[in-house]
Design an enzyme around this catalytic site. Structure first.
Site, PDB file in Angstrom:
ATOM      1  N   GLU B 125       0.825  -1.211   0.000  1.00 18.63           N
ATOM      2  CA  GLU B 125       0.000   0.000   0.000  1.00 18.63           C
ATOM      3  C   GLU B 125       0.859   1.262   0.000  1.00 18.63           C
ATOM      4  O   GLU B 125       0.513   2.258  -0.636  1.00 18.63           O
ATOM      5  CB  GLU B 125      -0.943   0.004   1.209  1.00 18.63           C
ATOM      6  CG  GLU B 125      -1.957  -1.131   1.222  1.00 18.63           C
ATOM      7  CD  GLU B 125      -2.770  -1.227  -0.055  1.00 18.63           C
ATOM      8  OE1 GLU B 125      -2.995  -0.183  -0.713  1.00 18.63           O
ATOM      9  OE2 GLU B 125      -3.158  -2.349  -0.436  1.00 18.63           O
ATOM     10  N   HIS B 128       1.602   2.528  -3.310  1.00 14.64           N
ATOM     11  CA  HIS B 128       0.586   3.438  -3.862  1.00 14.64           C
ATOM     12  C   HIS B 128       0.755   4.837  -3.268  1.00 14.64           C
ATOM     13  O   HIS B 128       0.651   5.840  -3.976  1.00 14.64           O
ATOM     14  CB  HIS B 128      -0.820   2.927  -3.538  1.00 14.64           C
ATOM     15  CG  HIS B 128      -1.193   1.648  -4.231  1.00 14.64           C
ATOM     16  ND1 HIS B 128      -0.973   1.447  -5.572  1.00 14.64           N
ATOM     17  CD2 HIS B 128      -1.788   0.513  -3.759  1.00 14.64           C
ATOM     18  CE1 HIS B 128      -1.421   0.235  -5.913  1.00 14.64           C
ATOM     19  NE2 HIS B 128      -1.906  -0.351  -4.827  1.00 14.64           N
TER      20      HIS B 128
END
Lengths: 95, 529
Positions: B125, B128
């Protein structure tokens, strides 16, 4: 009149493909007459999306919702789409 | 690898575990340690450094949530979707959200197939958060499907190429700092997963309660306020949340040359602060944070102050037709510019990011002055895809560009292909499932073509298509979670768009959910069959 019924697998796959950016959202309502005219076009889009998913997921590219595809769709994964659209939600700016 | 396009303009990023949305099943200190290790994966391969600052103003705020949680990407319970993160940017940009329903493992366990490694998912994550999209390379960290994690994980080549393309490779002159361990004591320090061996002076860990409450001691003198966090934005002292008020694109740290936190003199209240009156604004605020009716923060004294403009009051007595907020049905409900508008009789409520606006219910004509002066109610309201606001009253449609009635309106319903005999609509909405507009009246409904300006020729159809909601509904609308809600009487149904039926046959009480009223007052005992 209504369009041909789709299998549960297809509906589930369509939802998955829309969620992760392989298919554009916004299909007409159940029984929408307009969809009848675009049924073939829709089927083509769906197959292409399945193939793209299979390619992205590194499984055999068949264009069909086969066992490997179903297994891929059940795997734990990140919630972000694999194919990003221009989406304000992801690029929110402070005002 | 795939670069999304947005990247941070600086390499010294800050991060924080959310002060309000922490993991329910994990020790927060160990969680922070795992998150620091996950960030270190990226720091080791690039020029990026990450400093934990224990503030919701950090570049990357990590939070744990279940189901619907303040964005358009609800979680789905255990399994399937694990987490998501936002690309670099201000506001929500960079933030990472984890599904609190998952069985998170702080330590990798080979023999436990059920659990999910928090480290593995966090490292993904944060990719991202730094600007990387999903990679189709199996084995890459940014591969979208969970692959577990191995001991002594090293960033795969694909991801390393991606991060170095954006931020450059790590410079040779630095050494890796030791990954910090967090201890639950008051001497716990903020930490830097930095590329240098120099450690900065760090402020003591201050519990959230002590840090954030009572920033206005003159208003709440008994709360023992002790200013410990420098106010970087004195002109924005009142606000309680960065997303609403930090309108600057400048990185906060640019005003903080050394990163040591020191108590500073508390800034006096700004003289430039203006309440949001006059009420009618040129544009509605476009939803910095969705309203959660049961959000306890509604009662938080830190929420912005919206003083009532008493001079606008013309009477102090309650008119007989003024509805009871906690005990009424609704004529219409609509999401307009990201805010919820609920209409009843000649009044309406407005519910924004911070809950119900004070001073409501208020006359509808005070918002839309072009409506008839003798207005008694509206039948249906919805925001069209072109952002114009359609208000149906009897056999007429009033179309507004924000607050201004468009020329040529009101128009009769028959002008849009509806039967001339139709006395009124019950409801209107843009259905989130397909983006089409639907009108409802009695036992029938129509699909409306926004481009042609007419209902489709093979309508009306029977309301039986919308299983579970029956006939003669009061209202329907699509909420920010993308779901459809039908209203009738004092209750509502959540509608399953895929299955084309209500999720539960029994209604939920509207007042409790949408107005935030106490259960007792909303008449739950009466039942909602």
């Amino acid at each position: 009149r209504s369009r041909p019924t789709r299998s549960a697998h297809e509906k589930s796959a369509r939802n998955y493909l829309e969620t992760f950016g392989y298919l554009k959202k916004g299909r007409p309502e159940v029984g929408n007459l307009q969809l009848m005219n675009h049924e073939q076009e829709y089927e083509d889009e769906f197959r292409i999306a399945i193939k793209t998913l299979q390619e992205f997921g590194a499984i055999p590219v068949t264009g069909e919702i086969d066992k490997a595809t179903l297994a891929l769709m059940k795997q734990k994964r990140c919630g972000r789409p694999d194919r990003e659209e221009d989406d304000d939600e992801h690029r929110r700016k402070k005002r | 690898f795939a670069v999304q396009g947005e990247k941070w303009k600086y390499t010294n990023l800050t991060w924080s575990l959310s002060s309000t949305r922490r993991p329910s099943q994990l020790d927060p200190y160990e969680t922070r340690s795992v998150l620091a290790r996950a960030l270190n994966v990226w720091a080791q391969a690039s020029r990026l450094t990450f400093t934990e600052i224990n503030s919701d103003e950090a570049d990357i705020v990590v939070s744990f949530a279940k189901r619907y949680h303040d964005d358009a990407y609800p979680f789905d319970g255990r399994g399937a979707i694990l987490a998501h993160a936002f690309f670099p940017g201000t506001g929500r940009g960079g933030d990472a959200h984890f599904d609190d329903d998952e069985l998170w493992l702080l330590q990798p366990r080979d023999d436990d197939e059920e659990g999910t490694s928090l480290f593995a998912v966090a490292a993904h994550e944060f990719g991202h958060s730094l600007g990387l999209s999903h990679s189709s390379v199996k084995g890459a960290l940014m591969f979208p499907w969970y692959q577990g994690i191995q001991q002594n994980f090293v960033l795969p080549e694909d991801d390393r190429n991606g991060i170095q393309q954006m931020y450059g490779p790590k410079t040779d002159t630095t050494q890796w700092g030791k990954v910090p361990q967090f201890r639950p004591t008051t001497t716990t320090t903020t930490t830097t997963t930095t590329t240098t061996t120099t450690t900065t002076t760090r402020r003591p860990y201050i519990p959230y309660h002590d840090r954030h409450h009572n920033r206005h001691p003159e208003q709440y003198p008994n709360r023992g306020y002790t200013p410990r966090i420098p106010n970087r934005y004195p002109e924005r002292h009142y606000p309680d949340h960065r997303r609403h008020y930090n309108t600057s694109d400048e990185h906060p740290r640019r005003t903080n040359h050394h990163h040591t936190y020191r108590p500073t003199e508390r800034t006096t209240h700004p003289t430039t602060y203006r309440p949001r009156y006059p009420y009618v604004q040129p544009e509605y605020p476009s939803n910095p944070r969705p309203h959660y009716p049961n959000d306890p923060r509604q009662d938080n004294p830190r929420k912005p102050y919206y003083p009532e403009k008493t001079t606008q009051r013309t009477t102090t007595t309650t008119p007989s037709d003024k509805p009871d907020t906690c005990d009424t049905s609704y004529d219409a409900v609509a999401l307009i510019r990201g805010e919820l508008f609920i209409f009843k009789n000649r009044y309406h409520w407005r519910i924004g990011a911070h809950g119900r606006y004070p001073g409501y219910p208020m006359e509808i004509t005070r918002m839309w002055a072009s409506l008839p002066k003798d207005l008694t109610h509206v039948d249906a309201v919805y925001e069209r895809p072109d952002r114009k606001i359609a208000i149906f009253i009897g056999k007429q449609l009033y179309l507004f560009d924000l607050l201004n009635l468009l020329p040529g309106y009101p128009k009769p319903l028959s002008a849009f292909g509806l039967p001339a005999s139709l006395e009124k609509l019950d409801a209107a909405m843009v259905w989130g499932h397909n983006g089409n507009t639907y009108f409802y009246s009695g036992s029938m409904y129509w699909k409306y073509d926004e481009e042609k300006g007419r209902v489709d020729y093979d309508y009306p159809r029977n309301m039986a298509m919308w299983k579970g909601v029956g006939y003669n509904i009061d209202s329907v609308f699509q909420w920010k979670d993308g779901k459809t809600y039908f209203f009738k009487g004092k209750g509502f149904w959540k509608f399953n768009d895929l299955h084309m039926r209500v999720e539960n046959d029994k209604q939920y009480p509207s007042a409790t959910f949408w107005m935030g009223c106490a259960t007792e007052r909303s008449g739950r005992r009466a039942g909602y069959k």
